[in-house]
Design an enzyme around this catalytic site. Structure first.
Site, short mmCIF file in Angstrom:
data_model
loop_
_atom_site.label_atom_id
_atom_site.label_comp_id
_atom_site.label_asym_id
_atom_site.label_seq_id
_atom_site.Cartn_x
_atom_site.Cartn_y
_atom_site.Cartn_z
N THR A 100 0.87 -1.17 0.00
CA THR A 100 0.00 0.00 0.00
C THR A 100 0.91 1.22 0.00
O THR A 100 1.65 1.46 0.95
CB THR A 100 -0.92 0.02 1.23
OG1 THR A 100 -1.72 -1.17 1.22
CG2 THR A 100 -1.82 1.24 1.20
N LYS A 175 -7.24 1.19 -2.77
CA LYS A 175 -6.83 0.71 -1.44
C LYS A 175 -6.98 1.81 -0.40
O LYS A 175 -7.35 1.55 0.75
CB LYS A 175 -5.39 0.22 -1.48
CG LYS A 175 -4.85 -0.27 -0.12
CD LYS A 175 -5.67 -1.43 0.45
CE LYS A 175 -5.23 -1.79 1.87
NZ LYS A 175 -3.91 -2.45 1.92
N LYS A 243 0.68 4.47 8.53
CA LYS A 243 1.27 4.86 7.25
C LYS A 243 0.19 4.99 6.18
O LYS A 243 0.14 5.98 5.44
CB LYS A 243 2.32 3.81 6.83
CG LYS A 243 2.94 4.02 5.46
CD LYS A 243 2.29 3.15 4.37
CE LYS A 243 2.51 1.67 4.63
NZ LYS A 243 1.94 0.83 3.53
#
Length: 291
Positions: A100, A175, A243
């Site tokens: 990701t 995502k 993150k």
């Protein structure tokens, strides 16, 4: 189309990457592996994976190179470093980043790959450790459609919900939509369990009632039971969720979007990390609400 005799190189043997690689081995693909710590890959090596001493060595020997690393900075190093993938991959190789990461970085990898006769896809996943183990991940793919079709047999080994989303970067944007949804949901799951306990209810019975109703979600069905067992082992690390949410918040701001649920969740998870829970699973969020 990729055949089972084509060599797959897998970079990044973490909680999910290890199971994804194991499924590729089980499907009969020759697999080469590289990760910073060889011990993490030892069980795969014992089962037939070929160890490579560097990213360059792996890139030179693989037909399909899959990366599943931690942070966008790691992606940059692995792809653009002097001994990285782009400088060493064979012409007409397929590059698949399943980390990701930033949509703009996916676009950059795609553009550079094209100048070198390589085919790049961004293909982040969702489903956690359970989905990786069972080969039922949701895989969101951006890049050229022909490259996606060529690699579909590989994706089908690792996932069950495989959707081509569009041009380079589209997989990463999808995502981020996924992570934005989970962010607020995890807050709700934590609050609901604490509420049930305070109301004198049996939270396990409450879950039986609400997981199949309108409140149902992956987090409620899979992570809430771990909360009740005080099982905070990582299916997905707090540090990696932070993150992802940071990238999503930055992307949303770039598009002029207001995402207050995402902002609140990021604030709470940052507080959780500061309390020493960086390497816990995301279900550890409930600890903040139980205090």
């Amino acid at each position: 189309m990729v055949e089972t005799n084509n060599t797959i190189g897998f970079i990044g043997i973490g909680v999910m990457g290890k199971s994804m690689t194991q499924n590729l081995l089980n499907a009969g693909f020759p697999v080469q592996v590289y990760t910073r710590t060889k011990e993490k890959a030892q069980s795969l090596i014992d089962k037939g994976a070929i160890w490579c001493e560097s990213v360059a060595e792996l890139a030179q020997g693989a037909d399909v190179i899959i990366t599943m690393v931690g942070y966008p900075s790691d992606v940059e190093d692995v792809y653009f470093g002097e001994d990285g993938i782009l400088n060493n991959a064979k012409e007409k190789s397929y590059l698949v980043d399943m980390t990701t990461s930033k949509p703009a970085l996916a676009e950059q990898i795609y553009a550079e790959s094209k100048t070198r006769g390589l085919f790049a896809l961004d293909a982040p996943v969702s489903g956690g450790d359970v989905g990786a183990q069972n080969g039922t991940l949701s895989i969101m793919i951006g890049g050229e459609k022909q490259a996606f079709q060529d690699l579909k047999p590989i994706f089908e080994v690792m996932g069950s919900n495989i959707v081509y989303q569009g041009c380079a970067g589209a997989g990463q944007h999808t995502k981020l939509c996924n992570q934005i949804t989970i962010a607020s949901n995890m807050v709700g799951v934590s609050e609901a369990i604490v509420y049930a306990k305070k109301a004198g209810l049996d939270p396990s019975k409450v879950l039986k009632s609400i997981t199949t109703g309108a409140a149902g979600s992956f987090s409620l069905s899979n992570l809430a039971p771990r909360m009740l067992k005080e099982d905070y082992a990582p299916g997905f690390y707090v540090k990696h969720f932070i993150k992802d949410m940071t990238i999503a918040l930055e992307s949303a701001k770039d598009m002029g979007l207001l995402t207050p649920g995402l902002a609140l969740s990021l604030e709470l998870y940052t507080e959780l990390a500061e309390q020493g829970e960086n390497d816990s699973g995301t279900q550890a969020l409930i600890k903040l609400f139980e205090k």
